[in-house]
Write a protein that holds these residues in place. Structure first.
Motif, mmCIF file in Angstrom:
data_model
loop_
_atom_site.group_PDB
_atom_site.id
_atom_site.type_symbol
_atom_site.label_atom_id
_atom_site.label_comp_id
_atom_site.label_asym_id
_atom_site.label_seq_id
_atom_site.Cartn_x
_atom_site.Cartn_y
_atom_site.Cartn_z
ATOM 1 N N MET A 18 15.875 69.683 12.219
ATOM 2 C CA MET A 18 17.135 68.460 13.631
ATOM 3 C C MET A 18 18.531 68.668 13.183
ATOM 4 S SD MET A 18 14.866 65.007 14.065
ATOM 5 C CE MET A 18 15.127 64.073 12.565
ATOM 6 N N TRP A 19 19.198 68.799 14.180
ATOM 7 C CA TRP A 19 20.835 69.199 13.902
ATOM 8 C C TRP A 19 21.840 67.482 14.893
ATOM 9 C CZ3 TRP A 19 21.516 75.079 15.894
ATOM 10 C CH2 TRP A 19 20.735 75.590 14.389
ATOM 11 N N PHE A 20 22.541 67.771 14.451
ATOM 12 C CA PHE A 20 23.115 66.783 14.861
ATOM 13 C C PHE A 20 24.846 66.598 15.529
ATOM 14 C CE2 PHE A 20 26.967 62.797 14.652
ATOM 15 C CZ PHE A 20 25.672 61.720 15.319
ATOM 16 N N GLN A 21 24.716 66.543 16.643
ATOM 17 C CA GLN A 21 25.941 66.760 18.013
ATOM 18 C C GLN A 21 26.872 65.702 17.618
ATOM 19 O OE1 GLN A 21 26.722 65.420 20.922
ATOM 20 N NE2 GLN A 21 28.226 67.380 20.618
ATOM 21 N N MET A 22 28.437 66.595 17.535
ATOM 22 C CA MET A 22 29.389 65.426 17.253
ATOM 23 C C MET A 22 30.526 65.907 17.683
ATOM 24 S SD MET A 22 29.867 65.144 13.172
ATOM 25 C CE MET A 22 30.969 63.700 13.456
ATOM 26 N N PHE A 23 31.633 65.528 17.441
ATOM 27 C CA PHE A 23 32.955 64.875 17.330
ATOM 28 C C PHE A 23 33.258 64.251 16.810
ATOM 29 C CE2 PHE A 23 31.020 63.966 21.944
ATOM 30 C CZ PHE A 23 31.543 65.456 22.489
ATOM 31 N N LEU A 24 34.974 65.302 16.171
ATOM 32 C CA LEU A 24 36.255 64.418 15.818
ATOM 33 C C LEU A 24 36.657 63.388 16.054
ATOM 34 C CD1 LEU A 24 37.935 67.598 14.322
ATOM 35 C CD2 LEU A 24 36.307 65.838 12.458
ATOM 36 N N CYS A 25 36.723 62.673 15.203
ATOM 37 C CA CYS A 25 36.727 61.149 15.835
ATOM 38 C C CYS A 25 38.349 60.434 15.636
ATOM 39 C CB CYS A 25 36.301 59.880 15.634
ATOM 40 S SG CYS A 25 34.170 59.994 15.610
ATOM 41 N N ARG A 26 39.110 60.366 16.874
ATOM 42 C CA ARG A 26 40.349 59.770 15.627
ATOM 43 C C ARG A 26 40.104 59.275 14.318
ATOM 44 N NH1 ARG A 26 43.490 57.331 21.535
ATOM 45 N NH2 ARG A 26 42.098 58.585 22.894
ATOM 46 N N ASP A 27 39.204 58.441 14.001
ATOM 47 C CA ASP A 27 39.006 57.696 12.925
ATOM 48 C C ASP A 27 38.472 58.649 11.839
ATOM 49 O OD1 ASP A 27 38.682 56.046 10.455
ATOM 50 O OD2 ASP A 27 38.007 54.700 11.632
ATOM 51 N N ARG A 28 39.413 59.320 11.427
ATOM 52 C CA ARG A 28 38.095 60.601 10.360
ATOM 53 C C ARG A 28 37.083 59.445 9.361
ATOM 54 N NH1 ARG A 28 40.664 62.830 13.207
ATOM 55 N NH2 ARG A 28 41.719 65.071 12.813
ATOM 56 N N ASN A 29 37.502 58.363 8.934
ATOM 57 C CA ASN A 29 36.386 57.378 8.479
ATOM 58 C C ASN A 29 35.462 57.033 8.887
ATOM 59 O OD1 ASN A 29 38.206 57.398 5.516
ATOM 60 N ND2 ASN A 29 38.643 55.404 6.901
ATOM 61 N N MET A 30 35.393 57.144 10.593
ATOM 62 C CA MET A 30 34.112 56.937 11.572
ATOM 63 C C MET A 30 33.793 57.957 11.684
ATOM 64 S SD MET A 30 34.548 55.740 15.147
ATOM 65 C CE MET A 30 33.700 56.274 16.505
ATOM 66 N N THR A 31 34.570 59.273 11.193
ATOM 67 C CA THR A 31 33.018 61.039 11.513
ATOM 68 C C THR A 31 32.812 60.683 10.467
ATOM 69 O OG1 THR A 31 35.168 61.870 12.701
ATOM 70 C CG2 THR A 31 33.736 63.081 11.511
ATOM 71 N N ILE A 32 33.055 60.925 9.642
ATOM 72 C CA ILE A 32 32.612 60.856 7.674
ATOM 73 C C ILE A 32 31.033 60.035 7.883
ATOM 74 C CG2 ILE A 32 32.128 60.785 4.935
ATOM 75 C CD1 ILE A 32 33.573 63.328 7.264
ATOM 76 N N ASP A 33 31.491 58.396 8.479
ATOM 77 C CA ASP A 33 30.427 57.696 8.909
ATOM 78 C C ASP A 33 29.379 57.742 9.063
ATOM 79 O OD1 ASP A 33 29.374 54.784 7.497
ATOM 80 O OD2 ASP A 33 29.851 54.540 9.626
ATOM 81 N N LEU A 34 29.857 58.457 10.635
ATOM 82 C CA LEU A 34 28.485 59.512 11.397
ATOM 83 C C LEU A 34 27.182 60.411 11.140
ATOM 84 C CD1 LEU A 34 30.584 58.852 15.010
ATOM 85 C CD2 LEU A 34 28.368 57.698 13.994
ATOM 86 N N ALA A 35 28.606 61.323 10.373
ATOM 87 C CA ALA A 35 28.175 62.538 9.672
ATOM 88 C C ALA A 35 27.035 62.182 8.992
ATOM 89 C CB ALA A 35 29.432 63.207 9.330
ATOM 90 N N LEU A 36 27.252 61.343 7.593
ATOM 91 C CA LEU A 36 26.220 60.925 6.843
ATOM 92 C C LEU A 36 25.170 60.089 6.803
ATOM 93 C CD1 LEU A 36 28.777 59.838 3.917
ATOM 94 C CD2 LEU A 36 27.888 62.314 4.223
ATOM 95 N N ARG A 37 25.068 59.308 8.214
ATOM 96 C CA ARG A 37 24.321 58.392 8.559
ATOM 97 C C ARG A 37 23.028 59.259 9.126
ATOM 98 N NH1 ARG A 37 26.241 55.051 13.646
ATOM 99 N NH2 ARG A 37 23.865 53.983 13.455
ATOM 100 N N ALA A 38 23.878 60.450 9.970
ATOM 101 C CA ALA A 38 23.513 61.410 10.634
ATOM 102 C C ALA A 38 22.271 62.114 8.758
ATOM 103 C CB ALA A 38 23.336 63.048 11.262
ATOM 104 N N LYS A 39 22.388 62.129 8.152
ATOM 105 C CA LYS A 39 22.277 63.472 6.487
ATOM 106 C C LYS A 39 20.916 62.216 6.208
ATOM 107 C CE LYS A 39 23.960 65.630 2.815
ATOM 108 N NZ LYS A 39 24.718 66.138 1.625
ATOM 109 N N ARG A 40 21.212 60.719 6.637
ATOM 110 C CA ARG A 40 20.139 60.140 5.365
ATOM 111 C C ARG A 40 19.416 60.551 6.255
ATOM 112 N NH1 ARG A 40 24.439 57.159 4.324
ATOM 113 N NH2 ARG A 40 24.694 55.258 6.705
ATOM 114 N N SER A 41 18.685 60.341 8.205
ATOM 115 C CA SER A 41 17.823 59.969 8.689
ATOM 116 C C SER A 41 17.307 61.805 8.787
ATOM 117 C CB SER A 41 19.082 59.748 10.148
ATOM 118 O OG SER A 41 18.976 58.546 10.256
#
Length: 231
Positions: A1-24
């Motif tokens: 499974m791959w997670f499609q995403m955008f870079l967010c204005r809030d880079r902390n939000m970007t990392i949070d989403l990416a790490l949530r995907a990784k944990r999933s």
């Protein structure tokens, strides 16, 4: 499974989403780079269609509209930053030129998905099948090159594979199947594409996908040059 995403204005939000995907359980990030903002669609403005994206993954951040959070200040070094921070491979989606493909690879991209966002972002952008050859030539020996956009038949898949795509992605036909008959509709669409590709490969004399080569396609200019040589 791959997670499609955008870079967010809030880079902390970007990392949070990416790490949530990784944990999933997601094993790669598909970073879309051709959406700094939504394109103008006058037919939607005339009909007063409201572009709202109620994306479940973004609910914790109270986000409902892409333009409110997608970063407009992305730089190439963000690829390496995202890769190092998450430890996941990065597939860059939205590349249409050899120059951008080279920049993506030099800045840490693990693969490239040649895509024009379904032709919905920039009028006059090339068809992905037209953009594919120069990108494969530039970076195809270093990383995997994928393609999406305009794939409607097994013949389309064959052509993309012949030009050098490692994987061919399908978007709208799958959505049509989903709307018509849920997961069974999706399976039927994929079965149709598979059967068409199998039939095409048989007639073309290619028993396996590995037998499909650049020699199995010819461009208009190839025919013109051939005609000139005859004349």
């Amino acid at each position: 499974m791959w997670f499609q995403m955008f870079l967010c204005r809030d880079r902390n939000m970007t990392i949070d989403l990416a790490l949530r995907a990784k944990r999933s359980g997601f094993r790669a990030l598909v970073l879309t780079v051709d959406y700094p903002t939504a394109s103008l669609k006058y037919h939607d403005i005339k009909s007063q269609y409201n572009y709202v994206y109620p994306i479940v993954n973004y609910n914790p951040y109270n986000v409902s509209e892409l333009n409110n959070f997608v970063a407009k200040d992305c730089i190439w070094k963000d690829i390496q930053w995202l890769k190092e921070t998450t430890g996941l491979p990065i597939v860059i989606k939205g590349i249409l030129t050899a120059e951008d493909a080279r920049l993506a690879v030099d800045n840490g991209a693990d693969a490239i998905l040649v895509s024009n966002h379904g032709g919905r972002q920039l009028d006059g952008s090339p068809a992905t099948l037209e953009a594919l050859p120069e990108i494969v030539k530039e970076v195809g020996r270093e990383i995997d090159v994928y393609m999406d956009g305009g794939v409607r038949t097994g013949a389309d898949v064959f052509k993309a594979l012949a030009i050098g795509a490692k994987v061919v992605f399908v978007g709208r036909p799958v959505c049509w199947g989903l709307v018509c008959n849920g997961s069974d509709g999706v399976k039927q669409v994929l079965d149709i594409l598979h059967n068409e590709l199998d039939n095409y490969m048989t007639i073309a004399g290619t028993p396996t996908v590995g037998d499909i080569t650049r020699n199995h396609v010819r461009y208009v200019n190839d025919y013109r040059n051939h005609l000139k040589s005859i004349l």
